[in-house]
Design a protein around this motif. Structure first.
Motif, PDB file in Angstrom:
ATOM      1  N   UNK A  45       0.793  -1.223   0.000  1.00 38.46           N
ATOM      2  CA  UNK A  45       0.000   0.000   0.000  1.00 38.46           C
ATOM      3  C   UNK A  45       0.835   1.287   0.000  1.00 38.46           C
ATOM      4  N   UNK A  46       1.923   1.401   0.767  1.00 39.91           N
ATOM      5  CA  UNK A  46       2.679   2.661   0.732  1.00 39.91           C
ATOM      6  C   UNK A  46       3.138   3.035  -0.676  1.00 39.91           C
ATOM      7  N   UNK A  47       3.725   2.072  -1.372  1.00 37.15           N
ATOM      8  CA  UNK A  47       4.257   2.360  -2.705  1.00 37.15           C
ATOM      9  C   UNK A  47       3.132   2.567  -3.708  1.00 37.15           C
ATOM     10  N   UNK A  48       2.057   1.773  -3.612  1.00 36.94           N
ATOM     11  CA  UNK A  48       0.966   1.923  -4.571  1.00 36.94           C
ATOM     12  C   UNK A  48       0.205   3.226  -4.337  1.00 36.94           C
ATOM     13  N   UNK A  49       0.067   3.645  -3.086  1.00 40.27           N
ATOM     14  CA  UNK A  49      -0.523   4.964  -2.833  1.00 40.27           C
ATOM     15  C   UNK A  49       0.345   6.061  -3.440  1.00 40.27           C
ATOM     16  N   UNK A  50       1.647   5.943  -3.260  1.00 37.22           N
ATOM     17  CA  UNK A  50       2.572   6.935  -3.813  1.00 37.22           C
ATOM     18  C   UNK A  50       2.512   6.939  -5.335  1.00 37.22           C
ATOM     19  N   UNK A 263      11.234   8.633  -4.986  1.00 34.66           N
ATOM     20  CA  UNK A 263      10.118   8.214  -4.139  1.00 34.66           C
ATOM     21  C   UNK A 263       9.686   9.252  -3.126  1.00 34.66           C
ATOM     22  N   UNK A 264      10.557  10.221  -2.792  1.00 36.64           N
ATOM     23  CA  UNK A 264      10.166  11.216  -1.793  1.00 36.64           C
ATOM     24  C   UNK A 264       9.630  12.502  -2.435  1.00 36.64           C
ATOM     25  N   UNK A 265       9.519  12.511  -3.774  1.00 36.44           N
ATOM     26  CA  UNK A 265       9.001  13.709  -4.432  1.00 36.44           C
ATOM     27  C   UNK A 265       7.501  13.821  -4.197  1.00 36.44           C
ATOM     28  N   UNK A 266       7.034  15.050  -4.030  1.00 35.30           N
ATOM     29  CA  UNK A 266       5.598  15.273  -3.912  1.00 35.30           C
ATOM     30  C   UNK A 266       4.996  14.882  -2.589  1.00 35.30           C
ATOM     31  N   UNK A 267       5.814  14.689  -1.565  1.00 33.07           N
ATOM     32  CA  UNK A 267       5.247  14.376  -0.257  1.00 33.07           C
ATOM     33  C   UNK A 267       4.495  15.579   0.286  1.00 33.07           C
ATOM     34  N   UNK A 281       0.167   4.037   7.905  1.00 35.39           N
ATOM     35  CA  UNK A 281       1.142   3.234   8.632  1.00 35.39           C
ATOM     36  C   UNK A 281       2.459   4.000   8.677  1.00 35.39           C
ATOM     37  N   UNK A 282       3.401   3.528   9.455  1.00 30.46           N
ATOM     38  CA  UNK A 282       4.710   4.184   9.467  1.00 30.46           C
ATOM     39  C   UNK A 282       5.388   4.148   8.095  1.00 30.46           C
ATOM     40  N   UNK A 283       5.401   2.998   7.377  1.00 34.21           N
ATOM     41  CA  UNK A 283       5.995   3.029   6.037  1.00 34.21           C
ATOM     42  C   UNK A 283       5.294   4.026   5.111  1.00 34.21           C
ATOM     43  N   UNK A 284       3.983   4.184   5.262  1.00 32.43           N
ATOM     44  CA  UNK A 284       3.264   5.132   4.416  1.00 32.43           C
ATOM     45  C   UNK A 284       3.599   6.569   4.760  1.00 32.43           C
ATOM     46  N   UNK A 285       3.638   6.890   6.031  1.00 27.77           N
ATOM     47  CA  UNK A 285       3.891   8.307   6.376  1.00 27.77           C
ATOM     48  C   UNK A 285       5.321   8.688   6.018  1.00 27.77           C
ATOM     49  N   UNK A 286       6.255   7.736   6.030  1.00 27.03           N
ATOM     50  CA  UNK A 286       7.618   8.046   5.618  1.00 27.03           C
ATOM     51  C   UNK A 286       7.693   8.318   4.119  1.00 27.03           C
ATOM     52  N   UNK A 287       6.811   7.721   3.344  1.00 34.75           N
ATOM     53  CA  UNK A 287       6.822   7.880   1.896  1.00 34.75           C
ATOM     54  C   UNK A 287       5.905   9.002   1.420  1.00 34.75           C
ATOM     55  N   UNK A 288       4.854   9.294   2.188  1.00 30.62           N
ATOM     56  CA  UNK A 288       3.819  10.207   1.729  1.00 30.62           C
ATOM     57  C   UNK A 288       3.807  11.551   2.459  1.00 30.62           C
ATOM     58  N   UNK A 289       4.456  11.620   3.613  1.00 31.32           N
ATOM     59  CA  UNK A 289       4.393  12.840   4.436  1.00 31.32           C
ATOM     60  C   UNK A 289       5.797  13.376   4.688  1.00 31.32           C
ATOM     61  N   UNK A 290       5.860  14.671   4.988  1.00 36.88           N
ATOM     62  CA  UNK A 290       7.128  15.288   5.354  1.00 36.88           C
ATOM     63  C   UNK A 290       6.899  16.224   6.536  1.00 36.88           C
ATOM     64  N   UNK A 291       7.980  16.537   7.222  1.00 37.73           N
ATOM     65  CA  UNK A 291       7.874  17.419   8.381  1.00 37.73           C
ATOM     66  C   UNK A 291       7.699  16.642   9.668  1.00 37.73           C
ATOM     67  N   UNK A 292       7.600  17.348  10.793  1.00 37.53           N
ATOM     68  CA  UNK A 292       7.506  16.683  12.092  1.00 37.53           C
ATOM     69  C   UNK A 292       6.305  15.741  12.171  1.00 37.53           C
TER      70      UNK A 292
END
Length: 323
Positions: A45-50, A263-267, A281-292
């Motif tokens: 899911x993390x990669x497919x969402x991205x 993979x970190x573009x567009x977070x 999930x943690x793998x998703x927020x690392x791939x989809x989100x940035x900042x604190x």
């Protein structure tokens, strides 16, 4: 990881087998072979969402529910032993993917049909409803440990989702139309293109097509079939973002604006990402989100393999937050 399997030009035979060919408008299509209760699909899911976020609007994304747990599967002679074995298997998958797994799994799912029917029926209420419903169905087994393997459980799992018409969903999931669609999904998943019968190495789940109990071959889950007027590409198993985008760029050069994105573009900012996806999930927020992280109002749910983060509006109706 190894390169994804590569298909040739679209041909009449490939189109008949689900490989080549696109819609009448010649649009690019991504076909995702999946199952709401599949641990590798959950881990992807993390990669497919991205990947979905990176694709231009003109690309169609279509899910095919392959029915991992079928009606005619033989019941286990020792359900407790089967559950213990499967719980260890799921834990092993999550070691590779980093996805949450339930602290305790109550049973192995008896059937994928109810969850697949509800997931397909949700598409009739729009893309946002479909994404939210499928996510909840996945979380029944991998967060709650209670797989949505009956119609009642599948509908109960999605109760309270904002904007979802539950009465309509129940009626649509029980309709002949949706049953025909999921039967067609099951059949399509059992007509893999030739390239899916072999798979590249380099992944803990390389994606070789599976032999079913009745002797058919079924796409491994997840598998992406990328289709365009010029041909198709198969990306099987658990793969990296770079492998998916490289296959797309090979099939349709220039489709991804600015070339193949890292993979970190567009977070998105952390709070925005949680509001957009509602469950991370943690793998998703690392791939989809940035900042604190986490956002101040995030609701943390503990699992057997790391936390699940819920937006407060999602947590208000989520069964995991009521435990």
């Amino acid at each position: 990881m190894g390169s994804p399997a590569v298909g040739g030009p679209a041909t009449a035979r490939a189109a008949a087998d689900g490989g080549g060919g696109t819609g009448a408008d010649g649009a690019v299509e991504v076909v995702e072979y999946t199952d709401p209760l599949c641990p590798w699909s959950w881990g992807a899911e993390p990669v497919l969402r991205r990947l979905r976020a990176a694709l231009p609007d003109r690309v169609r994304w279509r899910r095919v529910y392959a029915i991992l747990f079928d009606h005619d599967d033989d019941p286990p002679p020792d359900p407790a032993a089967e559950t213990a074995w499967y719980a260890r298997y799921v834990a092993g998958v999550t070691e590779h993917t980093g996805a949450p797994c339930a602290a305790r799994l109550s049973r192995v799912a008896a059937s994928s049909w109810p969850a697949s029917l509800v997931a397909r029926a949700a598409e009739l209420q729009g893309a946002r409803a479909a994404e939210a419903v499928l996510r909840r169905l996945r979380e029944t087994v991998f967060v709650l440990g209670e797989p949505a393997d009956t119609a009642e459980l599948a509908l109960a799992a999605v109760r309270g989702l904002p904007g979802l018409d539950l009465r309509r969903l129940a009626a649509d999931a029980a309709s002949a139309q949706v049953l025909r669609q999921v039967r067609a999904d099951r059949a399509e998943a059992r007509r893999p293109v030739p390239e899916a019968l072999s798979a590249p190495a380099g992944s803990p789940h390389p994606g070789l097509a599976k032999e079913t109990a009745d002797g058919d071959r079924r796409y491994a889950l997840p598998t992406l079939l990328l289709r365009a007027p010029a041909g198709y590409r198969v990306v099987p198993g658990w793969r990296t973002f770079e492998e998916y985008t490289a296959a797309l760029d090979d099939l349709c050069p220039g489709l991804l604006a600015g070339g193949v994105p890292p993979p970190d573009a567009g977070r998105l900012p952390a709070a925005t990402a949680l509001a957009r996806y509602r469950s991370l999930t943690d793998p998703e927020r690392l791939l989809l989100a940035e900042g604190p992280w986490p956002p101040p109002d995030a609701v943390r749910v503990e699992t057997g393999n790391g936390p699940l983060w819920l937006h407060p509006a999602e947590a208000a109706g989520h069964p995991a937050a009521r435990r």
